[in-house]
Design a protein around this motif. Structure first.
Motif, PDB file in Angstrom:
ATOM      1  N   THR A 184       0.824  -0.928  -0.165  1.00  0.00           N
ATOM      2  CA  THR A 184      -0.118   0.129  -0.068  1.00  0.00           C
ATOM      3  C   THR A 184       0.892   1.309   0.193  1.00  0.00           C
ATOM      4  OG1 THR A 184      -1.719  -1.208   1.301  1.00  0.00           O
ATOM      5  CG2 THR A 184      -1.932   1.188   1.236  1.00  0.00           C
ATOM      6  N   LEU A 185       1.998   1.157   0.708  1.00  0.00           N
ATOM      7  CA  LEU A 185       2.756   2.479   0.911  1.00  0.00           C
ATOM      8  C   LEU A 185       3.456   2.573  -0.397  1.00  0.00           C
ATOM      9  CD1 LEU A 185       4.439   4.726   2.464  1.00  0.00           C
ATOM     10  CD2 LEU A 185       6.160   3.021   3.136  1.00  0.00           C
ATOM     11  N   ARG A 200       2.035   2.744  -3.203  1.00  0.00           N
ATOM     12  CA  ARG A 200       1.364   3.618  -4.205  1.00  0.00           C
ATOM     13  C   ARG A 200       1.497   5.200  -4.064  1.00  0.00           C
ATOM     14  NH1 ARG A 200      -4.467   0.112  -3.863  1.00  0.00           N
ATOM     15  NH2 ARG A 200      -3.483  -1.686  -4.525  1.00  0.00           N
ATOM     16  N   PRO A 201       1.614   5.688  -2.948  1.00  0.00           N
ATOM     17  CA  PRO A 201       2.144   7.107  -2.812  1.00  0.00           C
ATOM     18  C   PRO A 201       3.476   7.362  -3.054  1.00  0.00           C
ATOM     19  CG  PRO A 201       1.409   6.168  -0.503  1.00  0.00           C
ATOM     20  CD  PRO A 201       0.855   5.216  -1.501  1.00  0.00           C
ATOM     21  N   GLN A 231      -2.225   7.165  10.331  1.00  0.00           N
ATOM     22  CA  GLN A 231      -2.063   5.819   9.548  1.00  0.00           C
ATOM     23  C   GLN A 231      -3.154   5.139   8.950  1.00  0.00           C
ATOM     24  OE1 GLN A 231       1.145   2.999  10.644  1.00  0.00           O
ATOM     25  NE2 GLN A 231      -0.630   1.814  11.011  1.00  0.00           N
ATOM     26  N   ARG A 269      -6.168   6.651   7.806  1.00  0.00           N
ATOM     27  CA  ARG A 269      -6.531   7.519   6.892  1.00  0.00           C
ATOM     28  C   ARG A 269      -5.766   7.220   5.692  1.00  0.00           C
ATOM     29  NH1 ARG A 269     -11.069   7.672   4.469  1.00  0.00           N
ATOM     30  NH2 ARG A 269     -11.606   8.023   6.728  1.00  0.00           N
ATOM     31  N   PHE A 270      -4.389   7.524   5.849  1.00  0.00           N
ATOM     32  CA  PHE A 270      -3.608   7.240   4.752  1.00  0.00           C
ATOM     33  C   PHE A 270      -3.491   5.993   4.069  1.00  0.00           C
ATOM     34  CE2 PHE A 270       0.988   6.181   3.232  1.00  0.00           C
ATOM     35  CZ  PHE A 270       1.548   7.439   2.718  1.00  0.00           C
ATOM     36  N   LEU A 271      -3.357   4.904   4.790  1.00  0.00           N
ATOM     37  CA  LEU A 271      -3.426   3.519   4.231  1.00  0.00           C
ATOM     38  C   LEU A 271      -4.785   3.181   3.505  1.00  0.00           C
ATOM     39  CD1 LEU A 271      -1.760   1.432   7.048  1.00  0.00           C
ATOM     40  CD2 LEU A 271      -0.682   2.170   4.919  1.00  0.00           C
ATOM     41  N   ASN A 327      -6.897   5.866   2.128  1.00  0.00           N
ATOM     42  CA  ASN A 327      -6.688   6.461   0.914  1.00  0.00           C
ATOM     43  C   ASN A 327      -5.831   5.680  -0.269  1.00  0.00           C
ATOM     44  OD1 ASN A 327      -8.461   8.382   2.120  1.00  0.00           O
ATOM     45  ND2 ASN A 327      -6.694   9.725   2.355  1.00  0.00           N
ATOM     46  N   ALA A 328      -4.727   5.085   0.152  1.00  0.00           N
ATOM     47  CA  ALA A 328      -3.864   4.552  -0.499  1.00  0.00           C
ATOM     48  C   ALA A 328      -4.395   3.204  -1.010  1.00  0.00           C
ATOM     49  CB  ALA A 328      -2.494   4.293   0.073  1.00  0.00           C
ATOM     50  N   ALA A 379      -3.037   9.655  -1.209  1.00  0.00           N
ATOM     51  CA  ALA A 379      -3.009   9.416  -0.010  1.00  0.00           C
ATOM     52  C   ALA A 379      -3.388  10.158   1.130  1.00  0.00           C
ATOM     53  CB  ALA A 379      -1.754   8.708   0.388  1.00  0.00           C
TER      54      ALA A 379
END
Length: 404
Positions: free
Chosen positions: A88-89, A91-92, A335, A337-339, A341-342, A394
């Protein structure tokens, strides 16, 4: 060393070799205290406990990363918890590479190498071109473990990885730091009846102990002045004593990275709070925490060199340090929300639910990464950039930059 009975009695004892290493480090710190006149700033104690060459927690040979205390490890991080974190990380990271027109990556404190291997494979799967993946890690033992992990998990891309002994003056690309800021030495400060003291370390008979010294020049210290103002602003009741940390090392590190970054983005993932939350009454005894055999406790003097010592990150200061160095604040969010979104839930849905042995552990790990009761809310993601005009997907919803 005379560790506190209520801590040491409930924790597994180290083996003879590990104990000998800890005793050697104890003697080194004790000698430095003596040469300094009997008192050492806690930040220096923490620096030696974690990074003294060959003896400190991160520079010695302790296991550190793992899933269970009985394997000799002390804690688990997100990349070891689930490969979906790296997937997942990526992608951003890929979006930042594309939008900045850069082709290199740099990771700080790469742990076991799981995040690096996962990112390498995921970027390849996303068909993102990149030239190199640099790792900066002080531990020779961890460097060897990283090399072995990458060669096993990403053999086709291992030739792109290199280890740096010094930072370049300039860097174009994407920087990643997962749980790096929390392991940087902090200064302990105590406000007693309105007067600031620095909490240091002394040696009494046969053990380390905390020892507070008045800070006569506290009014001239901008960090303490800001803490002072924030404590009184966000709390209704006065405090007889308020313990906290200042994060000079993490702030200096952030400035260095954002100065070095001439184009691209820098992502930092760690646990902590914006300033107004950090200095809430809930944290009136500070955020210092130690990790040993997957158990958290509050005694930094227990088995020096054999346990991790950390403090929560004050993200408002990190944001200011990065922007003062000339970088743009790209985003700040939880974390979870970031993940989300990603696309971590999409990555999970790609797995076959009927494959129970694979799907259930993956779903449980994702739940821990996202849950407010686990890592989802306590952990935050902050990112800086140069040469990226728009936000990243993200950070497209739930951005909390306004809280910094």
């Amino acid at each position: 060393m005379n560790p506190k009975a209520h801590e040491s009695d409930s924790l597994p004892a180290p083996g003879p070799d590990a104990l000998a290493q800890s005793e050697a480090l104890t003697e080194r710190i004790r000698a430095e205290i003596a040469s300094a006149g009997g008192w050492l700033p806690f930040s220096r104690y923490m620096e030696l406990a974690l990074y003294a060459p060959g003896l400190g927690y991160y520079s010695g040979g302790a296991m550190k990363f793992g899933k269970r205390g009985d394997d000799g490890s002390d804690f688990v991080t997100a990349p070891e918890m689930s490969p979906l974190f790296s997937t997942t990380l990526a992608r951003p990271v890929a979006q930042a590479l594309r939008e900045s027109g850069t082709r290199d990556l740099m990771e700080f404190g790469a742990g076991t190498g799981k995040l690096a291997a996962g990112l390498l494979n995921a970027l390849k799967a996303l068909d993102v071109p990149f030239d190199s993946y640099a790792i900066v890690d002080l531990s020779g033992e961890l460097q060897e473990r990283q090399r072995a992990t990458i060669e096993a998990d990403a053999p086709e891309l291992a030739s792109k990885v290199k280890w740096l002994s010094a930072l370049p003056e300039h860097f174009e690309g994407v920087v990643i730091g997962n749980e790096v800021l929390d392991a940087m030495p902090v200064r302990l400060v105590v406000r007693k009846l309105g007067a600031w003291h620095e909490r240091g370390v002394s040696w009494i008979t046969d053990h380390f102990t905390f020892d507070d010294k008045p800070l006569l020049a506290a009014l001239d210290d901008p960090l303490l002045a800001e803490i002072d103002e924030t404590i009184d602003e966000v709390n209704d009741e006065p405090f007889i004593e308020y313990v906290s940390e200042t994060h000079e090392a993490a702030l200096a590190f952030t400035r260095t990275i954002c100065t070095m970054l001439t184009r691209g983005a820098a992502f930092f993932i760690d646990y902590g709070f914006p300033r107004r939350e950090f200095y809430h009454a809930q944290r009136a005894q500070g955020t210092l925490m130690c990790h040993y055999r997957h158990r958290a406790h509050g005694d930094p003097f227990l088995y020096p060199g054999l346990q991790d010592i950390t403090a929560h990150v004050e993200f408002s200061g990190i944001a200011e340090a990065g922007t003062e160095a000339g970088a743009d604040l790209l985003g700040f969010t939880s974390q979870a929300r970031f993940l989300m979104n990603a696309g971590i839930t999409d990555a999970l849905s790609d797995l076959d639910p009927s494959d129970v042995r694979r799907f259930l552990p993956a779903a449980n790990a994702v739940q821990k990464l996202l849950s407010e009761a686990e890592m989802g809310e306590l952990f935050k993601v902050i990112a800086f950039s140069r040469g990226i005009d728009d936000t990243l997907a993200a950070f497209s919803s739930g951005d909390r930059s306004h809280t910094l």
